[in-house]
Write a protein that holds these residues in place. Structure first.
Motif, short mmCIF file in Angstrom:
data_model
loop_
_atom_site.label_atom_id
_atom_site.label_comp_id
_atom_site.label_asym_id
_atom_site.label_seq_id
_atom_site.Cartn_x
_atom_site.Cartn_y
_atom_site.Cartn_z
N ARG A 122 0.82 -1.21 0.00
CA ARG A 122 0.00 0.00 0.00
C ARG A 122 0.86 1.27 0.00
N LEU A 123 2.08 1.17 0.49
CA LEU A 123 2.96 2.33 0.54
C LEU A 123 3.59 2.58 -0.81
N THR A 124 3.71 3.85 -1.18
CA THR A 124 4.44 4.18 -2.40
C THR A 124 5.95 4.10 -2.12
N LEU A 125 6.72 4.06 -3.20
CA LEU A 125 8.17 4.02 -3.02
C LEU A 125 8.66 5.26 -2.30
N ASP A 126 8.12 6.41 -2.61
CA ASP A 126 8.54 7.64 -1.93
C ASP A 126 8.21 7.59 -0.44
N GLU A 127 7.06 7.05 -0.10
CA GLU A 127 6.69 6.93 1.30
C GLU A 127 7.62 5.96 2.03
N LYS A 128 7.99 4.88 1.37
CA LYS A 128 8.92 3.93 1.99
C LYS A 128 10.29 4.57 2.23
N VAL A 129 10.77 5.30 1.25
CA VAL A 129 12.06 5.95 1.39
C VAL A 129 12.05 6.90 2.58
N ALA A 130 10.97 7.65 2.73
CA ALA A 130 10.89 8.61 3.83
C ALA A 130 10.91 7.92 5.19
N LEU A 131 10.46 6.67 5.25
CA LEU A 131 10.44 5.95 6.52
C LEU A 131 11.84 5.58 7.01
N LEU A 132 12.84 5.66 6.15
CA LEU A 132 14.16 5.20 6.52
C LEU A 132 14.97 6.23 7.32
N HIS A 133 14.44 7.43 7.48
CA HIS A 133 15.10 8.39 8.36
C HIS A 133 14.63 8.17 9.79
N GLN A 134 15.47 8.56 10.75
CA GLN A 134 15.14 8.38 12.16
C GLN A 134 13.76 8.96 12.49
N PHE A 135 13.46 10.12 11.97
CA PHE A 135 12.17 10.75 12.20
C PHE A 135 11.28 10.48 10.99
N ALA A 136 10.65 9.30 11.00
CA ALA A 136 9.81 8.90 9.88
C ALA A 136 8.51 9.69 9.91
N PRO A 137 8.13 10.32 8.80
CA PRO A 137 6.91 11.14 8.82
C PRO A 137 5.65 10.28 8.82
N ALA A 138 4.55 10.92 9.15
CA ALA A 138 3.25 10.25 9.10
C ALA A 138 2.85 9.99 7.65
N VAL A 139 2.05 8.97 7.45
CA VAL A 139 1.43 8.70 6.15
C VAL A 139 -0.07 8.89 6.38
N ASP A 140 -0.50 10.11 6.16
CA ASP A 140 -1.86 10.48 6.55
C ASP A 140 -2.93 9.68 5.81
N ARG A 141 -2.67 9.38 4.55
CA ARG A 141 -3.72 8.71 3.77
C ARG A 141 -3.99 7.29 4.28
N LEU A 142 -3.02 6.71 4.97
CA LEU A 142 -3.22 5.38 5.56
C LEU A 142 -3.42 5.45 7.07
N ARG A 143 -3.51 6.67 7.60
CA ARG A 143 -3.67 6.91 9.03
C ARG A 143 -2.54 6.27 9.83
N ILE A 144 -1.31 6.43 9.32
CA ILE A 144 -0.13 5.94 10.00
C ILE A 144 0.59 7.12 10.62
N ALA A 145 0.85 7.03 11.90
CA ALA A 145 1.46 8.13 12.63
C ALA A 145 2.95 8.24 12.32
N ALA A 146 3.51 9.39 12.66
CA ALA A 146 4.97 9.56 12.59
C ALA A 146 5.61 8.61 13.61
N PHE A 147 6.85 8.25 13.33
CA PHE A 147 7.57 7.32 14.21
C PHE A 147 9.01 7.76 14.33
N ARG A 148 9.50 7.66 15.53
CA ARG A 148 10.90 8.03 15.80
C ARG A 148 11.64 6.83 16.33
N THR A 149 12.76 6.49 15.71
CA THR A 149 13.64 5.50 16.31
C THR A 149 14.56 6.22 17.28
N GLY A 150 14.78 5.57 18.42
CA GLY A 150 15.77 6.12 19.33
C GLY A 150 15.20 6.87 20.51
#
Length: 963
Positions: free
Chosen positions: A28-56
């Motif tokens: 369901r995730l686009t490639l751009d959305e997946k790439v953005a998740l690889l940073h420590q401060f992963a942004p929210a994916v609003d269209r899937l109601r997925i919250a932002a996530f922070r590693t660490g």
């Protein structure tokens, strides 16, 4: 169909297997959305109601960097308890507070970066406080306990997701992002990997963080060991989080790759899943990953694998199943139970190193002098939370024995600083008290809110001046404290103010250094290392000079009262003196700064000697993040504890009073002098005879040492050879009895020694331990079930673990040197076969002995080679390979080499049989990976030891033979 009636997507269905849910979300995730998740401060994916996530989220011994929290003893102190049950409970409390704090502040993350399992190989490592032990078995036991507490006990959902730090062979801060640890295979498998492996295999680890350094010439962030070893130890997905800025270091400081796109792609292919770089700004990392995709350095499948591992952790944290989350309502924070646990941990961490003449415990009517720089301090470190409660040694002794029976002398020098340009003295102006303005929950003080303030008046000069407390931490590091208790500190505007509650911060702005002035015989320049500038006196206040100011102020340091005088007075008037010495965790040994030596700082040594001269009944209490070397011959009692968190003082006082019998044990060797230490960058614990495993000298205090107020007898040793899953197990049992009239804990320790090994083996090696509480006269039988695999070593000749037959001595006692019981068992195994060099050849890094060489990367992706030390200029190095079987005849030698230089081949005891020379470099200086094969005729038959001499800046990867 309306949005309200849309079916629930499979990734939100808790009844489905996690793998299917992750597959559904990935598609369901686009490639751009997946790439953005690889940073420590992963942004929210609003269209899937997925919250932002922070590693660490730092949680080494309490929740760090997020304000007030329960502060437990430093990690090395938890290691000193030798108590897995206690450490598991500490992990539970910490993770519960993480959850409680997150409910109030979503900046608090559930992916916790703890524990640190780097082995405390070298006591001068600046981050010694962060590890548990120099021994891999003890380290893994304590780390496993802490991760289990952090994880929680629910079969599906985790309270927090622990990440182990720092992969791999990382024990130096000096040049930590550019130095390479040369780790031969036996050390790799038997030592450095072992602590990580046993903790991962225990099943409560969510991932690891690679270290800044390189191993065998290759940065840890592109290490093949992540796939070759780490991810083979568990069926769970492990998330690899980079250390801060380390991805950029691959290009910027290490120069291992030419472009950030190439470096980022290599890190992802090696197994890095989350990039901690550029703070909260993920755009740089996203640009680099997208650039790598465009250049064909990465595929979409590579991105999917990294995201899959991240999502696996997020699913385990119940992010997508909030209704099922068993920890969603966690509210326990600073509870009475947590306070009691902090005190229990601090009590169990105290190690009684020496107690002659019965000085301890102290009786209730004793007049006590409490003296020393740490006597009225409760120090925090870089990974501490802000204190809600605190207890200093002085406060603890006052509470336990009565303040009327206690005298105190800090022992600092009282000084004034005279500006020789005007004859005026530095003066601290009066200011409205600002402390109450920065107190948080229950009055907790956040030092960061004091340090750096610019609303307080800066220092001035006047004819009278202000008496300052000068605290000398050794190695030239000085701090100055004003009469109101605040430390002089430099703010961003450059002015010096009495503005810090304690020294601290990433760059400690409270440290100053005095340098002799060339223009005045008794004058000094006052340098501020945080800015690299000298102090000057301006019309509007005292500040650090501008960069172009060539005329810093010259000061005369006038001592108005030496600290030794106050200590002498207090000591002489007391029955017993308790000298509290040690370190400030932000000064002289910390992250980014290794220690130069083991000695106690000279000023503290003088205070100790002054106390001892005035009163022979002197007990030394060392409160420190690391071991010291000291002359304790004339001291009747010595104790050590790591910085013990919020209950440190109460715990120490209870031990001094005998309310608690000390039972902490040293988690690392205390050496007698710097001469006992190898070079900080020598990671070969076998060849350099490091740690208690191999050290052949006499330590100041040995690994596992710790005394008690009670006495214990060890009896009834019994060893049975028996079955098990692989029909290979030893069962060792013995009885421990408390023969005294004092209830106390004992830490029974089981070691093994191979009696006649064919290769260098440890002098003794910890196989198990147990901390038990025994009432007076009580006994307990302790039983250890040991798989025979615990006796194996890594056989470099055949690239596998090997159980060698023969005699093994089992040693049971109260430390690695205090052995009470011993027996020898004969173990069946396979004899060591000679190296089959005709079939396998010799990988250069699989040597048995070496001199003057280091292991480097054979290629950027994988493999090892060996080169003489000396860098590009080369040098001369030697390798020895034992028991090489050449069969009936070997007639040709082949070496795979790169660079330039020569390889000289001989059989030990015989002449040189061949010299193979690279007259011209095989590649350009920026490409050390172009190998070529050189051949020479030889005559060798039967079994021999091989000697290779390497000359020049070459890399030897492999040696082959043919008949």
């Amino acid at each position: 169909m309306t949005a309200q009636t849309l079916p629930t997507p499979p990734f939100r269905d808790p009844q489905l297997p996690p793998a299917k849910r992750i597959d559904d979300l990935l598609q369901r995730l686009t490639l751009d959305e997946k790439v953005a998740l690889l940073h420590q401060f992963a942004p929210a994916v609003d269209r899937l109601r997925i919250a932002a996530f922070r590693t660490g989220q730092e949680a080494l011994h309490g929740v760090a960097w997020m304000g007030p929290a329960t502060v437990f003893p430093q990690a090395v102190g938890l290691g000193a308890t030798w108590n897995e049950d206690l450490v598991r409970r500490v992990g539970e409390a910490v993770s519960t507070e993480v959850r409680a704090m997150r409910a109030l502040d979503d900046r608090v993350g559930l992916n916790v970066w703890a524990p640190t399992v780097n082995l405390l190989r070298h006591p001068l490592w600046g981050r010694n406080e962060e590890g548990y032990s120099e021994d891999p078995k003890l380290t893994s036991a304590i780390a496993t306990a802490y991760t289990r507490g952090l994880r929680g006990d629910h079969p599906t959902y985790w309270r927090t997701a622990p990440v182990l730090k720092h992969w791999l062979a990382h024990n130096n801060e000096t040049g930590r992002d550019v130095t390479s640890s040369s780790v031969r295979p036996r050390v790799l498998h038997e030592y450095d990997l072992r602590a990580f492996r046993e903790t991962v295999e225990a099943g409560a680890v969510a991932g690891v963080m690679p270290a800044y350094n390189l191993v065998n010439g290759r940065p840890n962030h592109v290490s093949p060991y992540l796939s070759e070893h780490l991810r083979t130890w568990t069926d769970e997905h492990l998330m690899v989080c980079s250390d801060a800025s380390a991805p950029s270091n691959l290009v910027d400081s290490e120069h291992y790759f030419d472009t950030h796109e190439e470096a980022t792609a290599a890190a992802i292919r090696a197994g890095v899943d989350s990039f901690t770089d550029h703070g909260t700004d993920g755009t740089k990392i996203v640009e680099r990953i997208q650039g790598a995709l465009v250049q064909g350095l990465l595929s979409a499948d590579d991105i999917d694998e990294a995201v899959r591992r991240q999502l696996s952790v997020r699913f385990r944290l119940a992010e997508f199943d909030p209704e099922q989350d068993p920890y969603a309502d966690a509210k326990d924070f600073d509870t009475p139970a947590h306070r009691d646990l902090a005190q229990e941990a601090a009590e169990q961490a105290v190690v009684l190193l020496k107690n002659e003449g019965g000085l301890l415990p102290l009786s209730g009517d004793t007049r006590i002098a409490v003296v020393g720089l740490l006597a009225d301090e409760c120090k925090l470190d870089w990974y501490s939370g802000a204190l809600i409660h605190r207890s200093t040694p002085l406060e603890g002794v006052n509470d336990r024995f009565g303040a009327e029976r206690v005298t105190f002398a800090e022992g600092v020098d009282r000084v004034r600083l005279k500006a020789l340009s005007t004859g005026a003295y530095l003066s601290v102006p009066e200011a409205a008290d600002a402390t109450d303005e920065v107190r948080g929950a229950e009055g907790a003080l956040d030092p960061a809110l004091l340090a750096g303030r610019t609303d307080l008046p800066p220092l001035t000069t006047d004819p009278a001046g202000t008496d300052l407390a000068l605290i000398d931490w050794g190695e030239g590091a000085l701090t100055f404290r004003a009469p109101d208790g605040r430390y002089l500190s430099v703010a961003e505007d450059g002015y010096i103010r009495a503005a810090a509650d304690q020294p601290g911060g990433w760059v400690v702005q409270e440290i100053f250094r005095l340098e002799p002035s060339e223009s005045h015989e008794n004058g000094h320049l006052l340098k501020h290392p945080g800015t690299g500038r000298y102090v000057t006196v301006a019309a509007d206040g005292v500040k650090v000079a501008d960069e172009n100011d060539a005329n810093p102020e010259v000061f005369e340091l006038i001592v108005t009262e030496p600290g030794e005088e106050a200590v002498t007075r207090a000591a002489a008037a007391a029955d017993v003196v308790v000298v509290v010495a040690g370190n400030d965790p932000h000064i002289n040994g910390r992250e980014t700064e290794d220690r130069p030596g083991l000695a106690l700082p000279a000023h503290q040594e003088r205070l100790l000697r002054a106390a001892r001269a005035a009163n022979p009944n002197t007990a030394l209490v060392l409160v420190s993040a690391y071991p010291y070397a000291l002359d304790h011959a004339d001291l009747p009692a010595v104790l050590w504890t790591a910085h013990g968190g919020q209950a440190a003082g109460t715990a120490l006082a209870r031990v001094l009073a005998g309310d608690v019998s000390p039972a902490g044990r040293l988690p690392q060797t205390w050496y007698a002098s710097d001469a006992d230490l190898p070079d900080l960058l020598d990671y070969d614990v076998i060849g350099a005879r490091q740690t208690y495993l191999y050290f052949e000298g006499t330590p100041l205090f040995p690994f596992g040492h710790g005394l008690s107020y009670a006495d214990f007898a060890y009896e009834n040793l019994n060893v049975l050879a028996g079955g098990g899953p692989d029909e290979g197990e030893l069962t060792v049992s013995f009885t421990v009895t408390n023969t005294s009239g004092v209830s106390a804990d004992e830490v029974a320790q089981l070691y093994v020694r191979a009696v006649a090994p064919s290769v260098p083996r440890p002098r003794r090696e910890l196989l198990g331990h147990r901390r038990v509480t025994l009432a007076p006269g009580a006994s307990t039988e302790l039983t250890f079930r040991l798989p025979l695999s615990a006796l194996e070593f890594w056989d470099v000749a055949h690239g596998r673990w090997h159980l060698e037959p023969g005699a093994y001595e089992l040693l049971i006692g109260a430390s690695s040197e205090d052995i009470r019981l011993r027996t020898t068992v004969d173990v069946e195994g396979d004899p060591i076969a000679p190296r089959p060099v005709l079939e396998r050849g010799l990988d250069a890094a699989d040597f048995d002995e070496q001199r003057g060489t280091e292991i480097v990367d054979r290629a950027k992706e994988s493999g090892d080679a060996v080169t003489p030390t000396g860098g590009a200029s080369g040098g001369t190095g030697e390798l020895v390979f034992r028991n090489c079987d050449f069969g009936p005849a070997a007639t040709e030698l082949t070496v795979e080499v790169a660079g330039e230089g020569s390889v000289e081949f001989s059989l030990i005891g015989g002449p040189v049989l061949a010299t193979l020379t690279l007259d011209q470099p095989t590649g350009d200086p920026d490409d050390p990976y172009t190998y070529t094969a050189l051949r020479a005729g030889i005559e060798a038959a039967g079994v021999h030891d091989v000697h290779l001499k390497l000359r020049g800046p070459l890399r030897l990867a492999r040696v082959g033979f043919s008949g």
